[in-house]
Scaffold this active site. Structure first.
Site, PDB file in Angstrom:
ATOM      1  N   LYS A   1      12.162  64.220 -15.310  1.00  0.00           N
ATOM      2  CA  LYS A   1      12.686  65.082 -14.231  1.00  0.00           C
ATOM      3  C   LYS A   1      11.874  64.836 -12.963  1.00  0.00           C
ATOM      4  CE  LYS A   1      11.848  69.438 -13.019  1.00  0.00           C
ATOM      5  NZ  LYS A   1      11.963  69.306 -11.554  1.00  0.00           N
TER       6      LYS A   1
ATOM      7  N   GLY B   1       1.423  68.108 -11.899  1.00  0.00           N
ATOM      8  CA  GLY B   1       1.806  69.190 -10.993  1.00  0.00           C
ATOM      9  C   GLY B   1       0.718  70.246 -10.941  1.00  0.00           C
ATOM     10  N   SER B   2       1.119  71.469 -10.702  1.00  0.00           N
ATOM     11  CA  SER B   2       0.132  72.543 -10.497  1.00  0.00           C
ATOM     12  C   SER B   2      -0.400  73.091 -11.822  1.00  0.00           C
ATOM     13  CB  SER B   2       0.776  73.672  -9.707  1.00  0.00           C
ATOM     14  OG  SER B   2       1.823  74.233 -10.468  1.00  0.00           O
TER      15      SER B   2
ATOM     16  N   GLY C   1       1.492  73.670 -15.441  1.00  0.00           N
ATOM     17  CA  GLY C   1       0.874  73.030 -16.606  1.00  0.00           C
ATOM     18  C   GLY C   1       0.714  74.025 -17.753  1.00  0.00           C
TER      19      GLY C   1
ATOM     20  N   GLU D   1      -1.744  66.482 -15.819  1.00  0.00           N
ATOM     21  CA  GLU D   1      -2.525  66.025 -14.654  1.00  0.00           C
ATOM     22  C   GLU D   1      -2.319  67.072 -13.569  1.00  0.00           C
ATOM     23  OE1 GLU D   1      -4.483  63.497 -14.635  1.00  0.00           O
ATOM     24  OE2 GLU D   1      -3.892  62.796 -16.612  1.00  0.00           O
TER      25      GLU D   1
ATOM     26  N   CYS E   1      -3.517  65.570  -4.732  1.00  0.00           N
ATOM     27  CA  CYS E   1      -4.287  66.363  -5.699  1.00  0.00           C
ATOM     28  C   CYS E   1      -5.790  66.099  -5.595  1.00  0.00           C
ATOM     29  CB  CYS E   1      -3.818  66.042  -7.105  1.00  0.00           C
ATOM     30  SG  CYS E   1      -3.820  64.264  -7.446  1.00  0.00           S
TER      31      CYS E   1
ATOM     32  N   GLU F   1      -6.476  75.413  -3.958  1.00  0.00           N
ATOM     33  CA  GLU F   1      -5.864  74.214  -3.368  1.00  0.00           C
ATOM     34  C   GLU F   1      -5.041  74.632  -2.159  1.00  0.00           C
ATOM     35  OE1 GLU F   1      -3.451  72.410  -6.481  1.00  0.00           O
ATOM     36  OE2 GLU F   1      -4.178  70.471  -5.849  1.00  0.00           O
TER      37      GLU F   1
HETATM   38  P1  NAD Z   1       4.640  72.217  -9.389  1.00  0.00           P
HETATM   39  O1  NAD Z   1       3.818  72.560 -10.560  1.00  0.00           O
HETATM   40  O2  NAD Z   1       5.219  73.311  -8.584  1.00  0.00           O
HETATM   41  O3  NAD Z   1       5.892  71.319  -9.825  1.00  0.00           O
HETATM   42  C1  NAD Z   1       5.723  70.097 -10.504  1.00  0.00           C
HETATM   43  C2  NAD Z   1       6.969  69.793 -11.308  1.00  0.00           C
HETATM   44  O4  NAD Z   1       7.104  70.767 -12.335  1.00  0.00           O
HETATM   45  C3  NAD Z   1       8.255  69.845 -10.489  1.00  0.00           C
HETATM   46  O5  NAD Z   1       9.092  68.803 -10.909  1.00  0.00           O
HETATM   47  C4  NAD Z   1       8.847  71.199 -10.869  1.00  0.00           C
HETATM   48  O6  NAD Z   1      10.233  71.267 -10.744  1.00  0.00           O
HETATM   49  C5  NAD Z   1       8.417  71.316 -12.321  1.00  0.00           C
HETATM   50  N1  NAD Z   1       8.366  72.674 -12.860  1.00  0.00           N
HETATM   51  C6  NAD Z   1       8.160  73.837 -12.192  1.00  0.00           C
HETATM   52  N2  NAD Z   1       8.170  74.890 -13.065  1.00  0.00           N
HETATM   53  C7  NAD Z   1       8.371  74.360 -14.292  1.00  0.00           C
HETATM   54  C8  NAD Z   1       8.461  74.929 -15.601  1.00  0.00           C
HETATM   55  N3  NAD Z   1       8.359  76.232 -15.824  1.00  0.00           N
HETATM   56  N4  NAD Z   1       8.657  74.098 -16.654  1.00  0.00           N
HETATM   57  C9  NAD Z   1       8.754  72.759 -16.454  1.00  0.00           C
HETATM   58  N5  NAD Z   1       8.689  72.174 -15.249  1.00  0.00           N
HETATM   59  C10 NAD Z   1       8.496  72.959 -14.176  1.00  0.00           C
HETATM   60  O7  NAD Z   1       3.763  71.245  -8.479  1.00  0.00           O
HETATM   61  P2  NAD Z   1       4.185  70.570  -7.092  1.00  0.00           P
HETATM   62  O8  NAD Z   1       4.146  71.604  -6.033  1.00  0.00           O
HETATM   63  O9  NAD Z   1       5.402  69.753  -7.266  1.00  0.00           O
HETATM   64  O10 NAD Z   1       2.989  69.528  -6.877  1.00  0.00           O
HETATM   65  C11 NAD Z   1       1.766  69.886  -6.335  1.00  0.00           C
HETATM   66  C12 NAD Z   1       0.741  70.064  -7.423  1.00  0.00           C
HETATM   67  O11 NAD Z   1       0.650  68.880  -8.208  1.00  0.00           O
HETATM   68  C13 NAD Z   1      -0.644  70.291  -6.862  1.00  0.00           C
HETATM   69  O12 NAD Z   1      -1.299  71.274  -7.612  1.00  0.00           O
HETATM   70  C14 NAD Z   1      -1.311  68.934  -7.058  1.00  0.00           C
HETATM   71  O13 NAD Z   1      -2.697  68.997  -7.092  1.00  0.00           O
HETATM   72  C15 NAD Z   1      -0.718  68.486  -8.338  1.00  0.00           C
HETATM   73  N6  NAD Z   1      -0.802  67.027  -8.508  1.00  0.00           N
HETATM   74  C16 NAD Z   1      -1.684  66.517  -9.419  1.00  0.00           C
HETATM   75  C17 NAD Z   1      -1.813  65.136  -9.573  1.00  0.00           C
HETATM   76  C18 NAD Z   1      -2.784  64.543 -10.583  1.00  0.00           C
HETATM   77  O14 NAD Z   1      -2.691  63.344 -10.855  1.00  0.00           O
HETATM   78  N7  NAD Z   1      -3.717  65.297 -11.126  1.00  0.00           N
HETATM   79  C19 NAD Z   1      -1.041  64.274  -8.784  1.00  0.00           C
HETATM   80  C20 NAD Z   1      -0.167  64.821  -7.867  1.00  0.00           C
HETATM   81  C21 NAD Z   1      -0.048  66.199  -7.737  1.00  0.00           C
END
Ligand code: NAD
Length: 483
Positions: A177, A230-231, A235, A253, A287, A385
């Site tokens: 996704k 993601g966040s 996670g 991650e 991130c 963050e």
């Molecule tokens: P987010 O957690 O809001 O969303 C990430 C993904 O998860 C999106 O595709 C979203 O649609 C999906 N999602 C949201 N709720 C969900 C659920 N309940 N179940 C399953 N999937 C769900 O994060 P974001 O705003 O897209 O990205 C920013 C975050 O990502 C920041 O915290 C950043 O630090 C982190 N990030 C980490 C890395 C790494 O390698 N460690 C790399 C890039 C970004």
């Protein structure tokens, strides 16, 4: 190019572009113009089910291919990215505000990583043991079957590659996704899969929201491993969904709040330029961006003056579709308002704002390159963050003190130290609590042949990149052979 590149907006299931079951669509807004520029089909639970069915059907043949054959597909995909660089550059500029200068890094690493994972497919091997008399024993590594990938919006193509590269190389099939904020890089990548003849169902790409689409992937009983970027909050939700469904393996991650330490013997200009690039790359939406600078008191005035100049110069915002633009807007109104709310907080608290501190333009989601000074260690500017071009700069006196402050965080993704003293560099690198440490360099510097991932709440369940990452996309089986 604008209209054509946004024309395909459907889901990619079983090798075909198909409309979502529900027929629902969501809008994509250009963060520079604030105008709706496209609408995209939104996947729901039924779409996840049919994508998983396609991935299940594709698995036996895909996993039975030779490692070399899988490698050839990944290598062809890397070549297709190369042929379509202009398209990716345009898409990311209009959908998430990344200028061409930023995309060059994304494209170069995406191609390199795909080729790396493909070429290392052959290295996936087990072990043998003659340690038990009368037996020859061995361990073998086998793919999981159908895996899930969920990616964020901030570097869509690179994030997709870090999931599908090792997963497919190891013989898994996948349902991925993309982020609802930046689905187009994934849609275009899907069309490249068609072009290279990737067998149907091996990779299925869904556009959609966390709920219902992401949640349905995380809970799916036929998905045996999920890799998420993601966040921290999401996670956690994914780990919970796994524990409440089939206990699928989860790798996370997550976010960061990376400290960068500048000692008084540091190569000063290098420290200034590295810190500036780190916080301004993708307008701070990274991130691992170095967001907390600790500079030794004796050199603080000189360092901060040079930093202000560099930030002001490199932080000029502009139209991300133009070749010479250094820095684009925040990705959307939500992120824009979020970053501004931290700046309001800094003002309310009376913190010294040494540079910027406001929105940067009347139109578009642009924020000033900002430096906030002398922020208390328990303040949210230090703890949370911000995901914007906002740097906190504090001073320190001694090594032990600064290490305590640098490590006083629940994040542990990337840390950096600038010094000319090799013993101190190694001592500090060892003491910093993070999955990666830069010595006289900082993020986004990373290499594909070494593992990348977070300590503490910045990550769990494995690493990305390197041979260590490939192994996480396989499950181990021990086979005992009586002689
Ligand atoms: P987010 O957690 O809001 O969303 C990430 C993904 O998860 C999106 O595709 C979203 O649609 C999906 N999602 C949201 N709720 C969900 C659920 N309940 N179940 C399953 N999937 C769900 O994060 P974001 O705003 O897209 O990205 C920013 C975050 O990502 C920041 O915290 C950043 O630090 C982190 N990030 C980490 C890395 C790494 O390698 N460690 C790399 C890039 C970004």
């Amino acid at each position: 190019m604008a209209t054509d590149s946004l024309k395909e907006n459907r889901l990619f299931i079983n090798g075909e572009f198909v409309p979502s079951f529900s027929g629902k669509k969501f809008d994509i807004i250009n963060p520079t113009t604030e105008e709706v520029i496209a609408s995209v089909h939104e996947a729901d639970v039924g779409d996840v089910d049919r994508a998983v069915e396609a991935a299940k059907a594709a698995f036996p043949a895909w996993s039975a291919l030779s490692a070399q054959a899988r490698c050839d597909y990944l290598s062809k995909l890397a070549d297709e990215i190369e042929k379509n660089e202009e398209l990716f550059i345009h898409l990311e500029a209009v959908t998430m505000g990344m200028p061409p200068s930023g995309m060059k890094f994304v494209l170069a690493t995406s191609k390199q990583y795909l080729k790396y994972f493909g070429s290392h497919a052959m290295d996936i091997t087990g072990e043998t043991s003659l340690n038990t008399p009368g037996y020859l024993n061995m361990s073998i590594r086998q793919p999981y079957g159908v895996c899930g990938g969920i990616i964020p919006w901030n570097a869509p193509l690179l994030m997709l590659i870090t999931k599908i590269g090792p997963a497919l190389a190891a013989g898994n099939t996948m349902v991925l996704k993309s982020s609802e904020k930046s689905p187009f890089a994934s849609i275009v990548f899907a069309s490249l899969c068609q072009r290279v003849g990737l067998p149907k169902g091996v990779l299925n790409i869904l556009s959609g929201f966390g709920q219902p689409c992401g949640e349905a992937i995380a809970k799916h009983m036929d998905i045996r491993r999920i890799s998420f970027t993601g966040s921290v909050a999401t996670g956690r939700a994914i780990q919970k969904a796994s524990s409440e469904s089939n206990l699928k393996d989860v790798s996370l991650e997550l976010g960061g709040k990376s400290p960068l330490l500048v000692f008084d013997d540091a190569p000063l200009e290098k420290a200034v330029m590295s810190a500036t690039f780190s916080i301004l790359y993708n307008s701070g939406q990274v991130c691992m961006a170095s967001t907390r600078i600790y500079v030794q008191e004796s050199i603080a005035p000189k360092f901060i003056e040079a930093l202000k100049q560099a930030m002001a110069q490199m932080g000029v915002p502009g139209d991300p579709t133009l070749a010479d633009t250094k820095r684009g807007p925040q990705v959307d109104k939500l992120q824009f308002s979020r970053v501004l709310s931290y700046l309001d907080h800094a003002k309310e608290q009376g913190f010294e704002i040494a540079l910027g501190g406001n929105k940067a333009r009347d139109k578009g989601y642009f924020v000033d390159a900002t430096i906030v000074r002398n922020v208390p260690e328990d303040d949210k500017l230090i703890k949370e963050e911000i995901f914007g071009p906002v740097l906190v700069v504090n001073t320190f006196t001694g090594e032990e003190e600064v290490l305590t402050r640098a490590n006083d965080t629940e994040f542990g993704l990337y840390s950096s130290v600038f010094t000319s003293d090799i013993s101190r560099a190694l001592r500090v690198a060892k003491a910093l609590e993070a999955g990666a440490v830069g010595v006289n360099c900082t993020s986004p510097f990373m290499v594909v042949d070494l593992p990348m991932g977070g300590w503490k709440q910045s990550g769990a369940g494995g690493r990305e990149f390197s041979k260590a990452c490939l192994d996480t996309w396989t499950q181990l089986k021990s086979v005992f052979i009586s002689l």
